[in-house]
Motif scaffolding. Structure first.
Motif, PDB file in Angstrom:
ATOM      1  N   ARG A 136       0.871  -1.167   0.000  1.00  0.00           N
ATOM      2  CA  ARG A 136       0.000   0.000   0.000  1.00  0.00           C
ATOM      3  C   ARG A 136       0.913   1.223   0.000  1.00  0.00           C
ATOM      4  NH1 ARG A 136      -5.111   0.125   1.685  1.00  0.00           N
ATOM      5  NH2 ARG A 136      -5.051   2.134   0.588  1.00  0.00           N
ATOM      6  N   PRO A 161      -6.692   1.137  -2.702  1.00  0.00           N
ATOM      7  CA  PRO A 161      -6.182  -0.238  -2.788  1.00  0.00           C
ATOM      8  C   PRO A 161      -6.261  -0.823  -4.196  1.00  0.00           C
ATOM      9  CG  PRO A 161      -8.280  -0.163  -1.623  1.00  0.00           C
ATOM     10  CD  PRO A 161      -7.830   1.246  -1.767  1.00  0.00           C
ATOM     11  N   TYR A 230      -5.924  -7.756   0.797  1.00  0.00           N
ATOM     12  CA  TYR A 230      -5.306  -7.102   1.960  1.00  0.00           C
ATOM     13  C   TYR A 230      -5.927  -7.555   3.287  1.00  0.00           C
ATOM     14  CZ  TYR A 230      -3.618  -3.754  -1.556  1.00  0.00           C
ATOM     15  OH  TYR A 230      -3.026  -3.168  -2.637  1.00  0.00           O
ATOM     16  N   GLN A 234      -0.744  -6.337   4.529  1.00  0.00           N
ATOM     17  CA  GLN A 234      -0.315  -5.413   3.493  1.00  0.00           C
ATOM     18  C   GLN A 234       1.040  -4.877   3.906  1.00  0.00           C
ATOM     19  OE1 GLN A 234      -3.729  -2.777   4.026  1.00  0.00           O
ATOM     20  NE2 GLN A 234      -2.369  -1.147   4.747  1.00  0.00           N
ATOM     21  N   ASN A 236       2.928  -1.644   4.115  1.00  0.00           N
ATOM     22  CA  ASN A 236       2.827  -0.185   4.031  1.00  0.00           C
ATOM     23  C   ASN A 236       4.165   0.387   3.570  1.00  0.00           C
ATOM     24  OD1 ASN A 236       0.319  -0.653   5.122  1.00  0.00           O
ATOM     25  ND2 ASN A 236       0.517   0.866   6.747  1.00  0.00           N
ATOM     26  N   ASP A 277      -6.060   5.137   5.658  1.00  0.00           N
ATOM     27  CA  ASP A 277      -5.852   3.747   6.054  1.00  0.00           C
ATOM     28  C   ASP A 277      -5.055   3.747   7.357  1.00  0.00           C
ATOM     29  OD1 ASP A 277      -4.964   1.105   6.442  1.00  0.00           O
ATOM     30  OD2 ASP A 277      -5.054   0.678   4.303  1.00  0.00           O
TER      31      ASP A 277
END
Length: 598
Positions: A136, A161, A230, A234, A236, A277
């Motif tokens: 992400r 996403p 996800y 995920q 990041n 998020d």
């Protein structure tokens, strides 16, 4: 200090990374990955001058991690060099599970357990030996100034996403150095084992716990629509952070020695802030506890404070230079680039012939009784319920000479960015006249607001279109859009909102499509949502008037599955794929129809 490394029922779960001058962020990164459950963390460093090496050495002295110098051979880049060393490192060779990732990447475990162990419990229960975790992309969140606040708490906005430019992956997998060669995104099977039968044993899941496509065992570093997920995890990716953090990275270089990596184009690609998020914040309390415990060690505390002070002193000097001010202004401007306008270097295409050959060699690998993986839902440019009113405050934007409402009630976040940039469904709208050829009656199933249909009508005055869409509110919104564009003549553009999906008492999908075909008798059918009508269902429909089937593609990867599925189902009806079709659509033609269209 009472802090101990985690212990896992899955053995050694190792994180492998490589760093250059990451001292200001190192303890947060380290604490976070202890918090999610890695039992061992190994970091390779090269050319550090900010205390990164000393901090890692102290962590090793405390028994919490491992540090190795990245000795780089001439002509080799730092990252491949570190991977080569890790491949031969006894600690890695003895690990049960390995994940290779960078210093600007933080694993967010979205699995209900909130831990790597819980995720592995479910993966192993499914017979899996790997989890492919998709990025992400997290942006600056509008932050310009440097801050000591945690990275994961400062930057909480990300790309949508479903934005495929952010679909790079990292792979947590069961490691055996005899069979696997480490890679930055995923490992590769050693050549000597490609035909040994080892590939039969490889079963990887995506970030939602669904099985990955077969080809991924052999090649690929990005997710595709069929593999995105996800729900479990995920990665990041905080590639930019604040403007001032980014300036520090630009002026000190990077782990791959790319001299112009940190420019405004890279910022525009990575500074994505379209959606919020905050799932990674579930780990914040435990991470904060671990970091506080780390800072109880006076050596680490001193090194950490020195790293922060050194970064702030460097920034104070940068701020007085014309170079810094020009960089800051260029980054702020680049951050305003709409997501639909962002350009990215296309991924290297895999060799389909080679991959097909490898897959043939390992055909039959799916164990008997193993359930087929559940496919993820395809990207939908519309919200679950569409709403549009004829208000004076509606913003209308021209896309392909068609005015569309730039309204969140009509388009999803990703699609709305494309609408505002004038690029919604641009490829298909541009090519539709050539794709339809001499079509006279077009049935567009799942056609949304009808941008492509309206472009086709303007290009061909003989064309008549029936536009169908079953998504709630879309048919009504489409009619308003058509009227706005002076194309509300129902004799040429008819809108149908009836259902084509399964009903409680049977396949309404089949009955609804059959009714449209019998009523309208099209010579051309366009499946704007190909996943909504399966090939077997389509082949059973009354297609006697049909000469042409058009299936628009969202991505090249979609063509591989759709071509195979529809070609075999329609061949018995006399349809063959048109070799002259544009690259954005699959087109199947039938030489003659049993009944001419009205």
């Amino acid at each position: 200090m009472n802090l101990k490394k985690p212990i896992s029922p899955h053995g050694t779960v190792m994180a492998v990374s490589m760093m250059k001058d990451e001292a200001p962020f190192l303890l947060e990164w380290f604490a976070h990955h202890l918090a999610v459950g890695f039992t061992d963390i190994l970091v390779y460093t090269n050319d550090c001058s900010d205390g990164t090496v000393e901090m890692l050495q102290r962590l090793e002295e405390l028994g919490l991690g491992h540090h190795r110098p990245n000795v780089i051979a001439p002509g080799v880049k730092p990252q491949p060099s570190a991977l080569s060393h890790a491949q031969e490192e006894p600690l890695v060779q003895g690990a049960d599970w390995v994940l290779v990732f960078d210093a600007d990447e933080f694993l967010s475990v979205n699995h209900p357990s909130g831990t790597v162990d819980g995720m592995l419990d479910d993966a192993v229960a499914q017979g899996a030996n790997g989890i492919v975790i998709t990025w992400r992309i997290f942006g600056s969140n509008g932050v310009v100034d440097w801050s000591r606040a945690p990275v994961t708490e400062q930057y909480t906005r990300a790309a949508p996403p479903d934005w495929n430019k952010g679909w790079g992956v990292k792979t947590l997998f069961r490691f055996d150095p005899e069979y696997w060669k480490l890679g930055i995104h995923r490992p590769s099977i050693r050549n000597k084992h490609l035909e040994s039968g080892f590939a039969d044993s490889v079963r990887w899941l995506n970030g939602s716990g669904r099985e990955m496509p077969d080809y991924f065992r052999f090649h690929g570093w990005r997710s595709i629509r069929r593999s995105i997920g996800y729900d479990w995890a995920q990665m990041n990716h905080y590639a930019v952070k604040s403007v001032e953090s980014y300036a520090l990275r630009k002026f000190r270089g990077n782990v791959n020695n790319k001299t112009d990596k940190y420019n405004a184009d890279y910022w525009a690609l990575q500074d994505r802030n379209e959606v919020t998020d905050t799932r990674i914040l579930r780990h914040a309390p435990r991470r904060a506890e671990i970091m506080a415990e780390l800072l109880r060690d006076p050596v680490l505390a001193r090194l950490h404070e020195q790293a922060l002070a050194r970064a702030e002193a460097r920034l104070a000097g940068f701020r007085e230079t014309d170079e810094y001010r020009a960089l800051r202004d260029s980054l702020i401007a680049a951050g305003r680039v709409p997501i639909a306008n962002v350009e990215a270097k296309p991924p290297k295409l895999r060799d389909p012939t080679r991959i097909a050959e490898l897959m043939i060699r390992v055909s039959g690998e799916r164990a008997e009784g193993r359930p087929a993986p559940e496919a993820p839902a395809p990207f939908d440019p519309y919200p679950p319920v569409v709403s549009l009113s004829e208000g004076a405050d509606t913003e209308w934007v021209r896309n392909q000479e068609i005015e569309l409402p730039a309204e969140p009630g009509v388009f999803s976040e990703t699609a709305l960015a494309a609408v505002r940039a004038g690029k919604f469904d641009r490829r298909h709208a541009r090519n539709i006249a050539a794709t339809l050829g001499d079509a006279v009656r077009l049935l567009d199933v799942g056609g949304g607001v009808g941008l492509v249909a309206m472009k086709a009508l303007r290009a061909n005055p003989r064309l008549v279109v029936m536009l169908q869409d079953d998504r709630p509110g879309l048919a009504d919104a489409a009619k308003l859009v058509h009227r706005r564009n002076r194309m509300g003549d129902s004799s040429r553009l008819r809108v149908v909102g009836g259902p084509l999906r399964l009903g409680a008492d049977g396949p309404d999908e089949a009955r609804g499509l059959a009714a449209c075909l019998n009523d309208f008798r099209p010579d051309t059918l366009r499946l704007s949502r190909p996943h909504a009508i399966g090939p077997a269902t389509l082949a059973a429909m009354p297609l006697d008037t049909l000469r042409r089937l058009v299936i628009p593609l969202d991505a090249e990867a979609d063509a591989e599955a759709l071509r195979t599925d529809y070609a075999s189902a329609l061949a018995q009806l006399g349809f063959a794929e048109s070799p002259a079709a544009d690259s954005g659509s699959l087109v199947f033609l039938r030489g003659s129809a049993e009944t001419s269209p009205r």
